[in-house]
Write a protein that holds these residues in place. Structure first.
Motif, PDB file in Angstrom:
ATOM      1  N   PHE A   1       0.908  -1.169   0.268  1.00  0.00           N
ATOM      2  CA  PHE A   1       0.095   0.028   0.153  1.00  0.00           C
ATOM      3  C   PHE A   1       0.894   1.054   0.062  1.00  0.00           C
ATOM      4  O   PHE A   1       1.831   1.328   0.950  1.00  0.00           O
ATOM      5  CB  PHE A   1      -0.993  -0.076   1.321  1.00  0.00           C
TER       6      PHE A   1
ATOM      7  N   ARG B   1       0.071  -3.377   9.356  1.00  0.00           N
ATOM      8  CA  ARG B   1      -0.393  -2.424   9.249  1.00  0.00           C
ATOM      9  C   ARG B   1      -0.369  -1.435  10.319  1.00  0.00           C
ATOM     10  O   ARG B   1       0.167  -0.303  10.179  1.00  0.00           O
ATOM     11  CB  ARG B   1      -1.789  -2.590   8.850  1.00  0.00           C
TER      12      ARG B   1
ATOM     13  N   ARG C   1      -8.632   7.726  -1.380  1.00  0.00           N
ATOM     14  CA  ARG C   1      -7.452   6.724  -0.923  1.00  0.00           C
ATOM     15  C   ARG C   1      -7.864   6.209   0.713  1.00  0.00           C
ATOM     16  O   ARG C   1      -7.665   5.264   1.040  1.00  0.00           O
ATOM     17  CB  ARG C   1      -6.025   7.695  -0.931  1.00  0.00           C
TER      18      ARG C   1
ATOM     19  N   ALA D   1     -10.926   5.765   1.333  1.00  0.00           N
ATOM     20  CA  ALA D   1     -11.996   4.690   1.491  1.00  0.00           C
ATOM     21  C   ALA D   1     -11.422   3.457   1.039  1.00  0.00           C
ATOM     22  O   ALA D   1     -11.712   2.471   1.468  1.00  0.00           O
ATOM     23  CB  ALA D   1     -12.735   5.159   0.203  1.00  0.00           C
ATOM     24  N   GLN D   2     -10.391   3.378   0.077  1.00  0.00           N
ATOM     25  CA  GLN D   2      -9.627   2.231  -0.094  1.00  0.00           C
ATOM     26  C   GLN D   2      -8.903   1.524   1.031  1.00  0.00           C
ATOM     27  O   GLN D   2      -9.135   0.441   1.310  1.00  0.00           O
ATOM     28  CB  GLN D   2      -8.602   2.356  -1.192  1.00  0.00           C
TER      29      GLN D   2
ATOM     30  N   LEU E   1     -11.662   0.220   3.474  1.00  0.00           N
ATOM     31  CA  LEU E   1     -12.466  -0.961   2.970  1.00  0.00           C
ATOM     32  C   LEU E   1     -11.354  -2.079   2.909  1.00  0.00           C
ATOM     33  O   LEU E   1     -11.661  -3.242   2.329  1.00  0.00           O
ATOM     34  CB  LEU E   1     -13.144  -0.784   1.708  1.00  0.00           C
ATOM     35  N   SER E   2     -10.202  -1.702   3.139  1.00  0.00           N
ATOM     36  CA  SER E   2      -9.154  -3.086   2.980  1.00  0.00           C
ATOM     37  C   SER E   2      -9.127  -3.756   4.386  1.00  0.00           C
ATOM     38  O   SER E   2      -8.471  -4.744   4.496  1.00  0.00           O
ATOM     39  CB  SER E   2      -7.795  -2.533   2.575  1.00  0.00           C
ATOM     40  N   ILE E   3      -9.845  -3.060   5.342  1.00  0.00           N
ATOM     41  CA  ILE E   3      -9.736  -3.705   6.726  1.00  0.00           C
ATOM     42  C   ILE E   3     -10.657  -4.764   6.456  1.00  0.00           C
ATOM     43  O   ILE E   3     -11.848  -4.617   6.276  1.00  0.00           O
ATOM     44  CB  ILE E   3     -10.084  -2.680   7.711  1.00  0.00           C
TER      45      ILE E   3
ATOM     46  N   MET F   1      -4.310   2.972   9.251  1.00  0.00           N
ATOM     47  CA  MET F   1      -4.460   3.021   7.798  1.00  0.00           C
ATOM     48  C   MET F   1      -4.828   4.644   7.338  1.00  0.00           C
ATOM     49  O   MET F   1      -4.177   4.838   6.508  1.00  0.00           O
ATOM     50  CB  MET F   1      -5.657   2.504   7.295  1.00  0.00           C
TER      51      MET F   1
ATOM     52  N   VAL G   1      -4.142  -8.007   0.048  1.00  0.00           N
ATOM     53  CA  VAL G   1      -5.045  -7.274   1.089  1.00  0.00           C
ATOM     54  C   VAL G   1      -5.611  -6.081   1.025  1.00  0.00           C
ATOM     55  O   VAL G   1      -6.688  -5.427   1.413  1.00  0.00           O
ATOM     56  CB  VAL G   1      -4.545  -7.403   2.447  1.00  0.00           C
TER      57      VAL G   1
ATOM     58  N   LYS H   1      -8.474  -5.435  -2.036  1.00  0.00           N
ATOM     59  CA  LYS H   1      -9.616  -6.133  -1.911  1.00  0.00           C
ATOM     60  C   LYS H   1     -10.855  -5.425  -2.972  1.00  0.00           C
ATOM     61  O   LYS H   1     -10.682  -4.230  -3.220  1.00  0.00           O
ATOM     62  CB  LYS H   1     -10.315  -5.861  -0.527  1.00  0.00           C
TER      63      LYS H   1
ATOM     64  N   ALA I   1     -12.375  -2.584  -1.638  1.00  0.00           N
ATOM     65  CA  ALA I   1     -11.476  -1.458  -1.435  1.00  0.00           C
ATOM     66  C   ALA I   1     -11.245  -0.580  -2.593  1.00  0.00           C
ATOM     67  O   ALA I   1     -11.162   0.516  -2.832  1.00  0.00           O
ATOM     68  CB  ALA I   1     -10.103  -2.006  -0.853  1.00  0.00           C
TER      69      ALA I   1
END
Lengths: 360, 360, 360, 360
Positions: C5, C133, C233, C235-236, C239-241, C343, D226, D229, D232
Motif C-alpha cells: 500500500f 499495518r 485513498r 476509502a480504499q 475498505l481494505s480492513i 490506515m 489485502v 480487496k 477497497a
C-alpha cells in the motif's frame, strides 16, 4: 525507495550489512507450487563469500527461512517472506570509514542523499542486500522451469584483461560453470583468472570482469512495449547489481560496426514456430522474446574497497589516506554469477505473468 | 503494457506509425512553469526525419500541440497531453511485409505476442513512438534546467567502424553537435561517417553506431537504492529506445580490466562539496549521483530494414525473399541523439522528484 | 497481489495466521527520524486480542522487532522490516473448517482464487495480517506528528443498534477513547455497548459497529486528483480492513438530503489561511485537504465466525452444520480502532510525500 | 498525480474544463477485440449534460475519436488514445470565481496545492474529466461482457429526501433505468424526484442523492488481498468521482446492527459452484468476488455550485457574496449513473487481468 522490483512478481528486499537480518518479501508467486527452503538455499550458498581461497571469509551461513506464504510445503499465493538472520553484526569494524568516504564506494552519496549513513558505509549498497534477490530469484526460477522449462546459466567470461574464447552455448551448464572456483567454464582461462586474482590479493589491489548469461527455453512473446522491453528490464535489473557498469545483449557493442545485411537474423522454420538462423538479436526483437536463446553480458568494475593506501579526503574535505582493513575480494565476478541469474529470473517471471494477464 | 515511464513524472506514450496521431500524456509536472509548444518543438524537429541528405524523407511536420495541463502559458500541475497528428497515414505501403516478417524487426514478435500486428509491422516499435518521449523529455529538461541548471548533451561517437577520438567534455554543446548532419562533434570523423552512410545508402545496406550522453550540473543525491539506481534507470531508459543493444556508464566495459587502485575516483574538496579527481564512476556511486558529470554510452544496432534482398521465410514458414521498398535510413544514430537526451531527462526528472519527496 | 500500500511510503505486509511470523516492510520513511520498537509497540498492544473481558484470548504478546532500516535508534531512509513472530501456531485447530467454508468468511473465495487455502481458512484475511499495518502506521504517525503536528484519533461510535450521540470533537483524545474497554468515549453508550457484547458472547452470536476517525492538523494540499483524491485513498484504505462494509466522509450518507445552500461550507478567514465555518466537507474539497479536521466513518459488519450452529454446505456442496469452536470476539470494533488510525496515517503519509515531491 | 487508475488495465485521463480537449489513454486492453467509436459513444452520450429539462445545457457534442491502438476496427493490444475535443472553451465565464473560491468546491484547495488554478476553478475537478473515465469504462465493459457475460447497471435510488423502495434486482436493466430522465427505475419515486429537482432549480438551490450499482455474472476469484480487496478498489473508484461522500457494499451501513447469525450468508449448492442463500456480503467475501451479484451504493453530496447568494470570503480573506452565474444542475446523480458504471467496469477489468496473471 525502489527496494521493490517487478509489477506482478514483486520482490521487496530489506536489510543492511550489520542489522538483524536481510531478506525479501515476494508477492505474486502463483499458488500451489511446491516450495521449501531447500529450493532456495543452493543459490544462496553459491552467492556466499568464503567458498574458496579467492573470495572473502566472512563467516556467515546465510541460512534462509521461509516465514510466510507457504503451508505444507506449497505456496499459498500470498507474500513469501524470506529471512536470513545476520550472525556477524560488527558495525565497529568500520571505524575509519565513518569519517573518510571510500573512493568509488557509496559512502559519500548515501550521506548526501540521506543525511546519515550506516556504520558499514553504503548500507543498502552492501553485497549482503543481494541475498534477498538471490532467494527470490530461486523461486522465480523454479516456477519458470516447471512451467516452461526455462534454464538460466551465467558464467564468468572475463576477469581483468583475461577473456575466455567464445564458448559453445549448447553445452553450457551450471555444473560446468561451478567446476572451477572462478566460475569460468573455459579451464585454461579459468586458471589464468585465478592466478590474476591471487596476485591482486597479494598486491592488495582488485580488478573487474564480465558475467555472461544465457536463458534457454524462454517462450516467445515476453517483454512489454515500449518502456518494459525485455532488454530494457534486463538492463535495469543488471545495472541494479552493485559494481556493474555496463550491459549489452546479443551482438551488443560489438555489433554496431556490422552491416545490416550481415547483422539481421533471417527467419527459418523451426517446427511449429519460426526461429532465426543467427542470433545477433540475442533472443529479443522489438523488445519481445522471439523464442531463441537470450544472451547478454554484464560488466563489473574493479572492486572499490582495496587494501592499498589511497590518497583522498574525509567528509570535511581534509586530505586523508585510506587503507581498507580486513580481507576483501579482489574480484567479485565469481560470486556475482548467481546474482545475475537471479535478476534474470525475476525479469522473466514478471514478464511471463504480464503476458498471461493480457494474452488473448 | 508499460507504455508508461516514471513514477512521479510519468510519461505515457501512445500511437502507432499509421494511426491518427502519436504523443504522450505527462503527469506530475510541477505547476507554475512557463510552457508552450515553443519549448517542445525544437527537440521534435531535431528528431524528425528528412532533415538532411542522410536521413529518410517522410514528409511530416511533427507539429506538437498541447491539449491540456497548461493555461495562460503556465503548467497547472495536471496532466499535459501532447499530440502530433499523423498526416502521412499510408498503411497500404507495407503490403509485402504483411506476410513476411522483416528479419531482426518486431513484426514477428508482435504477431506472436498479440495475435495481430499493425499494417506497418511493428506498430509501437515504430520510430514515431519516440515523438511522445521527445516531447515529454523537453518538458523535463526545461524543469531540470530552471531548477538546477542541468544540461544534457548527446552526440554520435561512432558510426559503423568509425569512432571519433575522446572529446573534451567541457566544451561539448548542442550547437557543436548540430554543426554536422551526422551529429558527430569531431569534424574529421563526422565527414568519414557521412561518407560511410552515403555508401551504405547506395548499397541499400545499413550500419549501427554509438551515442554518448553527458549530463552536467546534476545535483548529488539522485537515484534510489536498490532497484532504481540511477544507472539502472538510465539503462532501462536507453534500452527502451528502438534498435539499442547496449549501455555502459563511466568507465563501462573498458573499465573492467583496470586495477581498483587505478579505477577508483579519489575524493577532492570542491568548494562546499566533495568532488572526485577522475570520473570513472560516470557521476554515479552506489546508484546515486555524486555531483560530477554523468556520462554514458548507448549502442545502436545496424538498421534492420534494408533494401538489399534477404532470404528468409514468411509467417507460414515458407521460404521468401524480402527487399524493403521505399527509402530507409542506413543509420539512425544522428536522429537518436535527441531521443537519448529526452530519455535521460525523464530519468533525472523522476529521480529529482523522488528525492524531493523523501529528503529530510 | 496488492499486499503493498502506498507509492512513496510503501508498506508491504506479510504473514498468515499460523505461519512463523507476520509483519511488514516499510519503504520510503525519510532518514534521520528517531525510531525504536517503543514507538511502535503501544499501538500493537492496543490492537492485541485478550485485552479485556470482551475480546478473544489468543495469548500472544505481539512483540515487534525492527530487523532493518535503523541504526543507533534512527531511520536510515532504507526499508524498515518489522517482524512479530507467531508463538501460537496451531493450524490443527481449524479441522472442521477445512471442509466447510465458513459463511461470510474468506474460506470459499480463497479456495476459488488460489486453488488452495491455509489451514486457518482465510489465510491473509486473518486479523493477524493487520499487525503489519498497525506497526507501519505507527511509524507514519510519528513522522506526521513531528513534521506537521498531525493527530489521529479513532473511536467506536456504534455497536449493533447502540449509537453514541454526536461528540464534541475538540476534546476527543486517545485517553478518552481508551477509558472504556469498548473504546466508546461516551460513558453511558459505552456501558450499553459492553452489555450488548456480553449478551452476544453468551448467545454465541455477534454484531457489527461503526468506527469514527478524526485527523487534526493535516496540512492543506494533500490528496492527488483525480483517482487518488484523499477521500478515495481513505476509502480504499478503510475498505481494505477485514469486515468493513462502508465508508463515508464529512456529511456522508446523511448529507445527501440537504440542500446545497445548507450543505456548503462557507469560507472564513482563519489567520493566515482560509478556513470553513462548517465542515460538511469533512476536511476535503475536490479530493484535497483544506486544513480543516478530516472526519470519516467506517462500518464493520457483524463478526462472521460465531458459535451458533449454521446450516450451510461443505466445499462439495453437501449440506452441513457449522458451529465455530473456541472463543471468538462477538464484536471487533474496539480492536479495529488502532487499525483505522494506522490506515489513516498510511494514507496521509503517502499523500504528504507526494505533495513534497511536486510542490513548487 | 494519480490521473491514472489500474495496474493492468491502466486508464490515464487528461483535460480541464476549458482546454483543447479531454480524454484518456487506455493501456492494457487485450488485442483482437472489435472496437470502434460506436462502442464508446452511447455511454458518453448518457453522461452528457443537456439531455433533458433537468440537466444543464452546455452545448457540446462530446464526440469521441479513437486516435491510436486500433486498426481495421480491432484492438492492437497497444495504448488506445481517446479524445473528445472541447468545442466550448470559454474561460472568461468564470470571472468572479477567479477571486472568490466557491464554497465546498475545489477552487481553494487547487490554489493551495498548486499555487495556481484554472480559470474554470477546479480544473481537473471539473465534471468534464469524467469523459475520459466513461470512454475507457466502455472498453472495459465490452471486454468483460464478451469474456464473462458481465452486466453492469447503475441507477438513482435517492434524490434529496426521496428514496425509492428496494427494487427487484433480477429485472434491473439500463432500459428500465433510462425510461425516466431521473434514471430512477421506480416510476412513482422518479416523478417525485423530478419535481424536487425542478423546484430546486427554480429556487437556485441543489441537492444530493444516491446511485446504486449492480454487477452481474462477475466470475468468482476477483479481488486481491489485502489492500486491493475488491470492495477497497471499488470504494476508491467511487470516491474518486467528484461530489461523492460515501460508499457501502452489500448490507453496508445498515448491516452493522444485525446479529451475525442473521447477517451471515449461508452457502448453498448452485450447480457446479457454491452460491449463497442471501447476499449481505454484496458479492464479495474476504475481498474476493464469490460469484454472486455485486451490489453497492454511492452517496453524492448536494451540488456545490448554486445560484443562491452565499456569504463567504475571497482568496484574500475579505468578506464577499458569491452567486453562481449561468445554469447549473441542481442534482448530478442522473448523469453520474454512467460514471459509476464506468468506474465499476475499470475495477473489475483490472482485477480480472490480475487474476489471469496469477491463477494456476
Amino acid at each position: 525507495m525502489a527496494s521493490s522490483f517487478g509489477d506482478l512478481f514483486r520482490v521487496s528486499t530489506f536489510g543492511e550489512s550489520h542489522c538483524r537480518g536481510v531478506g525479501a518479501v515476494v508477492d505474486g508467486c502463483p499458488a500451489g507450487m511446491a516450495l521449501t527452503e531447500a529450493d532456495i538455499q543452493p543459490q544462496l550458498s553459491r552467492r556466499r563469500p568464503g567458498q574458496s581461497s579467492i573470495t572473502t571469509h566472512r563467516d556467515e551461513e546465510d541460512r534462509v527461512e521461509i516465514f510466510s506464504g507457504t503451508e505444507g510445503g506449497k505456496t499459498l499465493g500470498t507474500p513469501i517472506m524470506l529471512l536470513v538472520q545476520n550472525t556477524d553484526q560488527r558495525p565497529g569494524d568500520y571505524g575509519e570509514m565513518r569519517s573518510i568516504p571510500r573512493p568509488s564506494h557509496a559512502d559519500y552519496t548515501y550521506q548526501i542523499k540521506y543525511g546519515i549513513h550506516a556504520a558499514s558505509g553504503g548500507g543498502r549498497a552492501s553485497a549482503r542486500e543481494s541475498i534477498g534477490r538471490v532467494a527470490a530469484g530461486a523461486i522465480a526460477e523454479k516456477w519458470l522451469r516447471l512451467r516452461y522449462g526455462v534454464e538460466i546459466v551465467a558464467w564468468v567470461s572475463a576477469v581483468g584483461h583475461i577473456a575466455m574464447p567464445q564458448p559453445d552455448l549448447s553445452c553450457m551448464s551450471r555444473d560446468r560453470v561451478d567446476a572451477h572456483i572462478t566460475r569460468c567454464p573455459h579451464p585454461e582461462s579459468a586458471s589464468r583468472m585465478q592466478q590474476l586474482i591471487e596476485e591482486l590479493r597479494a598486491a592488495k589491489d582488485s580488478t573487474g570482469g564480465i558475467v555472461n548469461c544465457l536463458c534457454r527455453q524462454v517462450p516467445a512473446g515476453l517483454g512489454e512495449p515500449v518502456f518494459d522491453k525485455l532488454e530494457a528490464r534486463l538492463a535495469q535489473a543488471m545495472l541494479s547489481i552493485p559494481a556493474t557498469k555496463g550491459f549489452d545483449i546479443g551482438s551488443g557493442f560489438a555489433g554496431i560496426s556490422l552491416r545490416g545485411s550481415r547483422h539481421n537474423d533471417p527467419f527459418v522454420s523451426k517446427g511449429q514456430r519460426l526461429g532465426t538462423l543467427t542470433n545477433n538479436s540475442g533472443g529479443v526483437q522489438g523488445g519481445i522474446s522471439n523464442g531463441e536463446d537470450i544472451v547478454f553480458r554484464v560488466a563489473f568494475k574493479p572492486v572499490a574497497t582495496i587494501g592499498l593506501p589511497q590518497e583522498t579526503v574525509d567528509f570535511d574535505g581534509s586530505p586523508a589516506t585510506l587503507s581498507a582493513k580486513g580481507r576483501h575480494d579482489p574480484c567479485v565476478v565469481p560470486r556475482a554469477v548467481p546474482i545475475v541469474e537471479a535478476m534474470a529470473a525475476l525479469v522473466l517471471m514478471d514478464m511471463a505473468l504480464q503476458q498471461r494477464a493480457h494474452e488473448q
